[in-house]
Write an enzyme that holds these catalytic residues in place. Structure first.
Site, mmCIF file in Angstrom:
data_model
loop_
_atom_site.group_PDB
_atom_site.id
_atom_site.type_symbol
_atom_site.label_atom_id
_atom_site.label_comp_id
_atom_site.label_asym_id
_atom_site.label_seq_id
_atom_site.Cartn_x
_atom_site.Cartn_y
_atom_site.Cartn_z
ATOM 1 N N GLU A 97 3.024 9.441 -37.742
ATOM 2 C CA GLU A 97 3.311 10.416 -36.615
ATOM 3 C C GLU A 97 4.616 9.464 -35.585
ATOM 4 O O GLU A 97 5.529 10.019 -35.372
ATOM 5 C CB GLU A 97 2.525 10.792 -35.174
ATOM 6 C CG GLU A 97 1.695 12.101 -35.826
ATOM 7 C CD GLU A 97 0.982 12.010 -35.280
ATOM 8 O OE1 GLU A 97 0.256 11.918 -34.809
ATOM 9 O OE2 GLU A 97 0.503 13.731 -35.450
ATOM 10 N N GLU A 114 -15.188 0.810 -47.572
ATOM 11 C CA GLU A 114 -15.480 0.821 -46.110
ATOM 12 C C GLU A 114 -16.737 -1.178 -46.212
ATOM 13 O O GLU A 114 -16.411 -1.233 -44.691
ATOM 14 C CB GLU A 114 -16.484 2.079 -45.745
ATOM 15 C CG GLU A 114 -17.698 2.328 -46.191
ATOM 16 C CD GLU A 114 -18.420 2.441 -44.833
ATOM 17 O OE1 GLU A 114 -19.720 2.781 -44.721
ATOM 18 O OE2 GLU A 114 -17.699 4.049 -44.890
#
Length: 310
Positions: free
Chosen positions: A94, A125
């Site tokens: 963004e 992860e």
């Protein structure tokens, strides 16, 4: 390399985390009317801003450190797995349309790569080595900042990213949602937003995810304010990449200058649609090339450019 921790040890670790705690008072939540569940969930969410407020001094200190590094050409790099990683990628994505940053200036890394944005990547992860490789691919420098994000504060990928970044001399921030986390301890700036047990046991995309989103909003937005990407509360570095943003650009110039539509259109045309430059041409009475030079000499800070023009 994937972690080979004993499953019993991992279960014990999870049971010790506030974010993983079971809430017996909610054991019959699936039998409640939908409106009652919605009220419960809304009440839970309302507690998150207060938890963030308790860590504002730590957040502010981290932002000042990030802004100082970025003013020297450094990058802001988020690293996380699952929901935490996706939130980092979202915040990074963004920044270009909002602040006209280069896509390489704010980067989101997620364990498992692009595929992990929509699909769980087995074991990603649990790999600190994968985090080191992902950072090495970016050619990390001491001017950069790496933000490890993990609700539990124990995710190997996030901890590995912070540890490796610190070894390279980069600034490090650890954002977690449990107290006394390994992630915060590994970073120079530890930010622990303790939101408590979730509505659904272990579903840390809920309150923990909301808390992480709020903090990431602050990290990127206030850093960009410090870097001169705004004029007051106006997004003067907005990139007009579609009709909505072009209309927003014209409105921002109008709010900053009070000029009429015709003058605004001339200014935007003379500055190739650059909002900050257009504002400077109107308020300082200079042409497009002069506005560009003044802003370059002021490191992009519009207030400083205006002062230099007077």
């Amino acid at each position: 390399m994937t972690s080979t921790s004993n499953p019993g040890d991992l279960q014990a670790q999870l049971e010790s985390l506030t974010t993983e705690a079971f809430r017996p008072e909610l054991a019959d939540i699936d039998r409640l009317p939908t409106l009652d569940i919605a009220r419960l969930m809304n009440g839970e969410d309302a507690s998150v801003p207060d938890a963030v407020a308790q860590r504002l001094p730590q957040i502010a200190a981290a932002i000042d450190a990030v802004a100082e590094r970025m003013s020297r050409g450094g990058r802001l790099i988020y690293a996380g797995a699952g929901t935490a990683g996706r939130l980092g990628v979202l915040d990074a994505s963004e920044c270009p349309p909002t602040f006209n940053t280069d896509p390489a200036q704010v980067v989101g890394l997620i364990a498992g790569g692009r595929e992990a944005m929509v699909t769980s990547v087995e074991g990603a992860e649990d790999s600190a080595g994968l985090a080191r490789a992902d950072l090495d691919a970016l050619a990390l420098t001491p001017a950069d900042t790496v933000v490890g994000i993990s609700a539990s504060g124990r995710t190997p990928y996030a901890i590995g990213a912070v540890e490796h970044a610190r070894e390279q001399g980069a600034l490090t921030i650890g954002l977690a949602c449990n107290a006394d986390s390994a992630l915060a301890a590994a970073a120079e700036h530890g930010i622990e937003i303790v939101v408590g047990p979730e509505l659904l046991t272990g579903s840390t995309r809920l309150k923990a995810g909301t808390a992480q989103k709020l903090v990431l909003n602050m990290l990127s937005t206030i850093t960009m304010i410090r870097l001169g990407k705004t004029y007051g509360n106006l997004m003067v570095d907005v990139r007009a990449s579609n009709e909505k943003l072009r209309a927003r650009s014209r409105r921002i110039v109008a709010l900053a200058t009070g000029a009429e539509d015709e003058e605004i259109e001339r200014a935007l045309s003379a500055t190739d649609g650059e909002v900050k430059n257009a504002i400077l041409t109107i308020l300082a009475g200079v042409d497009g090339p002069t506005a560009a030079r003044l802003l370059a000499d002021s490191d992009g800070h519009l207030r400083a450019a205006l002062a230099a023009a007077r």
